[in-house]
Scaffold this motif. Structure first.
Motif, short mmCIF file in Angstrom:
data_model
loop_
_atom_site.label_atom_id
_atom_site.label_comp_id
_atom_site.label_asym_id
_atom_site.label_seq_id
_atom_site.Cartn_x
_atom_site.Cartn_y
_atom_site.Cartn_z
N ARG A 1 0.85 -1.19 0.00
CA ARG A 1 0.00 0.00 0.00
C ARG A 1 0.89 1.25 0.00
O ARG A 1 1.91 1.27 0.69
CB ARG A 1 -0.87 0.05 1.28
N GLN B 1 -3.62 7.22 2.58
CA GLN B 1 -3.29 6.32 1.47
C GLN B 1 -3.59 7.06 0.17
O GLN B 1 -4.50 7.88 0.11
CB GLN B 1 -4.08 5.02 1.55
N ALA C 1 -9.70 -2.87 10.02
CA ALA C 1 -9.33 -1.67 9.27
C ALA C 1 -10.58 -0.93 8.84
O ALA C 1 -11.70 -1.46 8.89
CB ALA C 1 -8.54 -2.06 8.03
N ARG D 1 -11.64 2.70 6.05
CA ARG D 1 -11.24 3.89 5.29
C ARG D 1 -12.26 4.99 5.60
O ARG D 1 -13.46 4.71 5.77
CB ARG D 1 -11.25 3.65 3.78
N ASP E 1 -6.71 5.65 6.22
CA ASP E 1 -6.86 4.28 6.71
C ASP E 1 -6.72 4.28 8.22
O ASP E 1 -5.77 4.88 8.76
CB ASP E 1 -5.73 3.38 6.17
#
Lengths: 364, 364, 364, 364
Positions: free
Chosen positions: A80, A105, A122, A124, A171
């Protein structure tokens, strides 16, 4: 390893006689450490976080990500193009707090972030832009400003940018927690996402995105939410309605002028993921929150508006995209003249599930 | 009381000698009953419901309610102009099944059904019409075709018709269950509803009607749903999406052509109320379900379309508004040529919570 | 079925005009019953139990059982030589309360009660005698004075008397509840118990009978207790210790002089079975309990001592073996001059799990 | 803070061009760290514990404690004469594993360890000796060989030695976990324990130490066990019975010859404390366990017997009092010729409650 007992000869320490020194050398030889020299550090009266309150400016962060977009390819191995906040109290590790990871990101047009899965939970959160789809177990999920996209541990996922513009987002993960706790598993998938489809709504939303309705095909409680996108239009509306209800004299806000929602797992009503709590807060113009503090740490990102933030003995004026951290048990307060929208994530579920949570607010 | 042991002298009964007769008379005098004369009735190999499969036609039910609207005032004492289904196997009691109450309620323009509260869990489902608001703890909730309105026990509620037309709907409650279990409390409130407001959306919906979002003011699990209206537009969309997902090759339906959602409590992900399960089923044209059966009883109302229903050895062709009951452990199947939409409620949570539930489906 | 609307023309009923009569006849024809004629019975202000407070004397019950032991064989078909309490308010059915079954069971020397299983939850309590082993899923469990032996639904079980004397004990079950709720399954096993072994301690006790210790082979929560015998020595000691702690000034009793334990499922800490609560109460000499009442019904058996019982407007002086019932929401109080030991079982878990429970005690 | 990005120019790293170096310096200035340089350490394929398998010999540990008994006073400030195991992989910190603390504590005749309370969960386990009472919230609890004494967070406690001989025992806590998670609160109480009473059984045991019986005064689930002592006689008997049942052909052991019990909270059936699992294992002579591993770490103490332990690529022959640690995901196996008794504690509840637990055993 060098093990060295160096506690100062403080009032509550035994006199460092030669006999005691010899004993301490014996401890070291046997890989032993006495409690009495360490207790002040190990068992303080209340949490003394090694993390410090800190603010990262979006207008410093985003150019760094753009520059990385020029210099650093995204692909297998590095996995990433993500750049993490490193709390100044945590020794240079990429840890926003002792338990939480927060990173920006960045994905250029046409790029794929390769498919993998890991036990880390995780999500976003999108403060601006659009054009990337995250493909989760084969289901493509659009990312747009204001959207929150949870990503529970051990699901396959990759990203691809189908637009002609780069996109950046935040993230959040429990990487530091799982790193210290040593529970991490990680597995590589394909180098490219399974599908180039870019639908408006994911299959997950089509199955789960109806308020209070549950498909009969999925009736068991799931440890993490099956809903892969919480869209801005719903969040925005929920917050507006709370303030409107308050204006009509009904109880709907946390405190005057302070609307807030928690993102929840529709199969349990609880947090979206076992280790992460996520919320969105809206302060009406002219609002100041009561100072509050709790066990565990948080990261906030300003979504819109401007305001003043106080964390411990730090204070900042914040604006769109800025990120700040609130360490464990540090008092925190917000104020705004013209209105302030904030996304927040924290490690609170860890402490609640382990019966370690405490909170205090100065609200009347 | 007359207590009389009358078991037939079947093969597995002891011979009715004079001594045994004397003993049986002694039992009666002491208010005793032997197991061995009763076990066949009390402990059958599988549930043998006293309730019978039965169908009530909407086109018979509605005129009765309209006539009651002319002849019977609604007000304090009688409390509601509600006419209940009386299962032919249950001795003339107003019980659709041994645990469930189902009634048509009818309110003329301008009428109020007075405020009260009771421990019985309740809901309304609207097969046609509009114009009535149910006021729950002071919050006015609109009722429109396709809406499901849960009403958990011990909340104040009344109805008022603000339109210029009468309105009828279905009430479902756990009255028979609480009647047998003897857990009923009831209290009178004002004769008229607290507010004449008739908003599009209730306060409850404004707080709770956002998918996956929960107000920070209400974070504890609640025994019953705080969302007071589940609107048809959401239900309809959820069902349509399931069939569309199925058409695209994804798992989303209970069985081919059979979409279904359960109404749930957003604070737990479970059933809307502790004793009542509520669902909506949609069969695509040309669909036939696999026969299935389970412990506990259900009431279905046809919302739209036509179809064939088989319950035990009964079978009917059904259409809009028709109501039918499925007694415990009776096999049940549905089929439709042109499509069929059905609302269902059942007592399943009782059995699941008490570890008495069993289900069987012939699905492959 | 005869369905007949016969509500009296009370003040809150509409006048019985010919039109109304015609409507009521129409209701009957269509299997409908109006709420307004029934609401007084269906929805009283607080539970009005059909069951009545009643006392069965052990010295009347036991001779009946002995006589049955002479006249009635035990075996396949009748299954058990059990004689049930029939509450005078429940129409001659063998129901101690609307939800609970209580019976005396009697087994002669050498007899077997054949093996079967059923969904009803059951237990045995032994007020006197010994010599019978209950074999549960092949595990022989001794029965002795003061022992409580739970028997969760759907486990194979039979009894055999290995002694040279008859033995009687009390069976408690949720038969009436499952009868009304229509959830009963029943299956026959062998005519004789699988083993003639008569060990002091069952395998179940050897695995589970250690305070706070759990075998690593069984770590999941079980819906019902895996411990098949709760021995008198433990119950007696727990009660004695509570009174001794109270005497030393520590909080250990429900109220002064009133010690009590609940039998629990060691895998959850909750009730031994999903529908049945079981407790043992000890009143020290000179103790009178505060009146209390709660939703749901109880059956008590006097284990030792004598005392005065008040239930609603009934009152009795009780002694060893006497059984009495407390209907839903009836106030109840106990008093004793010389000490009183009581076993109790109730249906409270049903109401707690369905959020229907209420309780009130006049304790200060 | 010095933050320095030093990832080697490995195959999967971008070439360290001057531009990239400049970007990395910019990251450092802004307190940022890229994922792609860290991912190998942060997200390994499976847990790579920093802790190492290690053994501490009782016959080295105990003399150190005795010497500390001569040289180091116990009292306010240092609080406890406790000497902790410092895992050689954990940088000299007094951490047996990343989450667990294990220490030997030592108290001379007549000494008091002063009263305090802390959020850390704790317990004591006694491998030899007696004479100390731990006073918990005013309740004196005897400590004797084989006893396990849980001590949930935030209860006042102190120790006093009423005998004429010193006593040593093992303390286990979740200090490292709460240290990293930053959830620690600590408060001082009196310098001496509240009572010099030294009863055989604590009040806690008198209330809670009866198998399957619960006082009616305490009916809510408690986050940690209210039973303050699990006595050796019960543990020993439970293990003996498991082996005896196995010898009779019944399923009672984890694997052949391997008996084990878990200490549980009688109010829930779950672990004694929210973060700590505690167990006792007995291997019959001639037993070898199947290798197994799981997420999270353990500390074992040999209680009796001798055996061979393998952890990862380490192996030891162990005897009474020896302590060893099993880091996360390290394979572990035991074998014994003449029999082996082991106490074990672990952090498994943390991972189970956060849905991070995985386990693998090679048992057939």
């Amino acid at each position: 390893m060098t093990l060295s007992i160096v506690a100062t000869d403080a009032a509550d320490q035994p006199a460092r006689t030669p006999e005691l020194e010899a004993l301490y050398r014996g401890f070291e030889a046997e890989l032993l450490v006495p409690l009495w020299t360490e207790i002040g550090d190990l068992m303080p009266p209340s949490p003394r976080s090694k993390a410090r309150p800190h603010l990262w400016r979006w207008n410093a962060l985003l150019p760094m990500a753009e520059r990385a977009g020029e210099l650093v390819p995204v692909g297998r191995g590095g996995e990433r193009r993500a750049i993490a906040l490193a709390n100044p109290g945590l020794g240079g590790r990429p840890f926003a707090t002792p338990t939480l990871w927060a990173a920006i990101q960045y994905l250029n047009p046409g790029e794929d972030a390769p498919v993998h899965r890991h036990t880390q939970n995780a999500f976003r959160f999108v403060v601006e832009g659009e054009g990337v789809w995250t493909v989760v177990d084969g289901d493509p999920v659009a990312m747009r400003r204001g959207d929150f996209l949870p990503q529970a541990g051990w699901h396959w996922h990759g990203h691809h940018n189908v637009s002609d513009r780069p996109m950046a987002w935040i993230d959040g993960l429990d990487i530091p927690f799982q790193y210290f706790a040593e529970s991490t598993f990680f597995e590589l998938g394909p180098d490219e996402v399974e599908t180039r489809d870019a639908p408006e709504r994911s299959r997950s939303e089509r199955l789960w995105g109806h308020p209070g309705l549950r498909p009969l095909t999925h009736l068991e409680p799931a440890p993490a939410t099956p809903l892969l996108a919480y869209r801005w239009e719903h969040t925005d509306r929920a917050l507006s309605e709370q303030l409107a209800l308050e204006a009509d004299g009904h109880r709907a806000t946390v405190e005057p002028g302070h609307a807030a929602v928690r993102y929840t797992n529709p199969t349990t009503g609880g947090d979206v993921m076992p280790t992460l709590r996520t919320e969105f807060h809206r302060l009406a113009p002219g609002t100041a929150t009561a100072p509050s503090r709790d066990v565990g740490s948080s990261v906030y990102q300003v979504f819109d508006g401007t305001g003043q933030v106080t964390v411990g003995d730090h204070g900042w004026t914040v604006e769109r995209g800025d990120l700040f951290v609130v360490p464990s048990w540090q008092p925190m307060a917000l104020a705004t003249e013209h209105g302030l929208d904030l996304f927040r994530f924290s490690d609170t579920p860890i402490f609640e599930r382990l019966h370690q949570h405490r909170a205090h607010a100065d609200r009347p």
